[in-house]
Write a protein that holds these residues in place. Structure first.
Motif: not given
Lengths: 118, 281
Positions: B204-233
Motif C-alpha cells: 500500500m505504501w511502496s511500489n517497485p514499479y514507480g510512484p507508491p500512489a500507483f500501488a495504493a490506488l490499485f489496491f484501494g480501487v480494485t480492493g473496493f471493487h473486489g469487495f463489492h463482487v464478494f458481497s454480490g456473490v
C-alpha cells in the motif's frame, strides 16, 4: 424508454400490480436482446485492446477509452439493468447526475497534467 | 395497503408510484447511484494523480520489450524443455520462476532506469502475466479474460431475471448458479493478480514499479471493487438458496432476483471503468 402513456400510475390497479405486494407486474422481453448486447460488449472490449496497441498514449486516446466505457455502460444499464423498459423519469434521475460525473472524470484527468507546474 | 382516499391526479401526492417501480427497486437504484458516486470519486482521484506524474517514455517501453524477449529466450525456453520432462514438478518450477522474476528481474529493470519514482509506469509493464506462461510479456490478456468472465456472469444473471419474469423456478436456479460460479472465477482471478503484484514487492505504501500512489490506488480501487463482487456473490447465494426453497414461487413474483441482479450488473459496470482507468489509460 417506457411504453406507459399514463404518468400517474395507480397502485390500486390489480391488473398491472401484484394485489398482495403492489409490486408492478413485469413482462419478459426475450433473450435475443441480451445475447446481442453480450456480443456488442465483447466487440467494444476487443476494440479497446486493439486501440491500446495501435494508438500511442495521448490524452485523445484516453478520451476515446472513456467514451468506449460510457458506450459499454449504456448497453449494460439499458438492457441488462432494464432501464429501457423503465419509466422515463427514473432513467433521468439516474443518468443525468452520472453525465456530470463523466464530465468531471475528463476534467480532473486533464487538470492533473498541470499540477506539477502550478 | 393504503385505505386512504387519494387523489389519483397528483403524481407526487402519494398513493401512486411516480416511477412505476416498487419501493425496493427504486431504493436499489438510489443506492447504486450513491455507490457510483463513491467509485467515481476514486477514479477521478486516480485520473488526476496519474496525470500529475510523467508517463514512462515509449522508447524505454520498447527497450523493455526487447529485454523481455531476451528473457524469454534465455530463461524461458530451457525452462519449457525442463518442465516438459518433469511434468509433475510444473507447479514448483512456476513458483521458482516467479520468485526469480521478483528478485532479479525488476531490480535489473530499475537499474535500466525504466521504473523511477517520478514516472507513472505503463500498466502493460506491470500487469503482463498470465497463468502458466511465466516470463512471457502478455499485457492486457489476463485482465481481458477477467472482463469477459464478468460480462458473461452479467449475461447469466439477466437470463436468470428473465426466467424469473416467466416464473420458471428451475431456470432461475440454473442461471443463478452459473452467475455465482462466474463471481467466484472473477474473485480467483483478482486474487491471482494481487498475488503477482504483491510478490513483485508492491505494498500500500511502496511500489517497485514507480510512484507508491500507483500501488495504493490499485489496491484501494480494485480492493473496493473486489469487495463489492464478494458481497454480490454472497447476495446471489442467498437468492439462490431462497429460490431453491421456493420462497419466490410462493410469493408470486421474482423481484428479489431482479433487485440483486441490478447490484450484480452495477459491479460489472464498475469493472468496465476500473478496466478503462487502471489498464488502458
Amino acid at each position: 424508454m417506457s411504453s406507459h402513456t399514463n404518468n400517474n400510475v395507480d397502485i390500486h390497479d390489480t391488473e398491472n400490480y401484484d394485489p398482495t405486494t403492489w409490486v408492478p407486474k413485469v413482462e419478459s422481453h426475450g433473450t435475443k436482446d441480451i445475447w446481442g448486447r453480450f456480443w456488442i460488449l465483447s466487440f467494444l472490449t476487443i476494440a479497446d485492446i486493439v486501440a491500446y496497441f495501435v494508438w500511442p498514449p495521448s490524452m485523445s486516446r484516453n478520451i476515446f477509452f472513456i467514451v468506449m466505457g460510457v458506450l459499454k455502460a449504456w448497453f449494460i444499464v439499458g438492457t441488462f439493468m432494464h432501464m429501457k423498459h423503465e419509466h422515463k423519469k427514473l432513467g433521468y434521475m439516474i443518468i443525468l447526475p452520472m453525465a456530470f460525473i463523466i464530465f468531471f472524470l475528463f476534467w480532473m484527468m486533464y487538470e492533473g497534467n498541470f499540477w506539477g507546474t502550478i | 395497503m393504503s385505505t386512504q382516499t387519494i387523489s389519483k391526479s397528483s403524481t407526487w401526492g402519494g398513493g401512486n408510484s411516480p416511477f412505476n417501480v416498487s419501493y425496493g427497486k427504486l431504493m436499489m437504484w438510489v443506492f447504486l447511484l450513491s455507490d457510483a458516486f463513491t467509485f467515481s470519486s476514486l477514479l477521478i482521484a486516480y485520473g488526476a494523480i496519474r496525470y500529475s506524474y510523467d508517463s514512462t517514455p515509449i522508447e524505454q517501453i520498447d527497450a523493455l520489450e526487447l529485454k523481455f524477449a531476451e528473457n524469454v529466450q534465455e530463461k524461458f525456453a530451457p525452462d519449457v524443455a525442463e518442465t516438459a520432462s518433469h511434468a509433475a514438478t510444473t507447479l514448483e518450477h512456476g513458483a521458482e520462476h516467479a520468485a526469480e522474476h521478483a528478485e532479479h528481474f525488476i531490480p535489473a529493470l530499475r537499474e535500466l532506469g525504466v521504473f523511477t519514482e517520478a514516472q507513472w509506469p505503463s500498466p502493460d509493464l506491470v500487469f503482463n502475466h498470465f497463468p502458466f506462461a511465466h516470463g512471457l510479456h502478455l499485457p492486457l490478456i489476463f485482465v481481458s479474460l477477467m472482463t469477459l468472465i464478468l460480462i458473461l456472469s452479467s449475461v447469466t444473471m439477466v437470463l436468470g431475471v428473465e426466467a424469473g419474469q416467466q416464473g420458471n423456478q428451475k431456470a432461475v436456479s440454473k442461471w443463478m448458479l452459473l452467475t455465482i460460479i462466474g463471481g467466484f472465477m472473477f474473485l480467483g482471478c483478482q486474487a491471482w493478480e494481487w498475488t503477482n503484484f504483491i510478490s513483485a514487492g508492491a505494498r500500500m505504501w511502496s511500489n517497485p514499479y514507480g510512484p507508491p500512489a500507483f500501488a495504493a490506488l490499485f489496491f484501494g480501487v480494485t480492493g473496493f471493487h473486489g469487495f463489492h463482487v464478494f458481497s454480490g456473490v454472497v447476495l446471489n447465494i442467498i437468492i439462490y438458496i431462497n429460490n431453491l426453497k421456493g420462497t419466490y414461487a410462493k410469493r408470486g413474483h421474482y423481484e428479489m432476483v431482479e433487485k440483486v441482479g441490478l447490484y450484480w450488473h452495477f459491479v460489472d459496470l464498475v469493472w468496465v471503468f476500473v478496466f478503462t482507468f487502471f489498464y488502458l489509460i
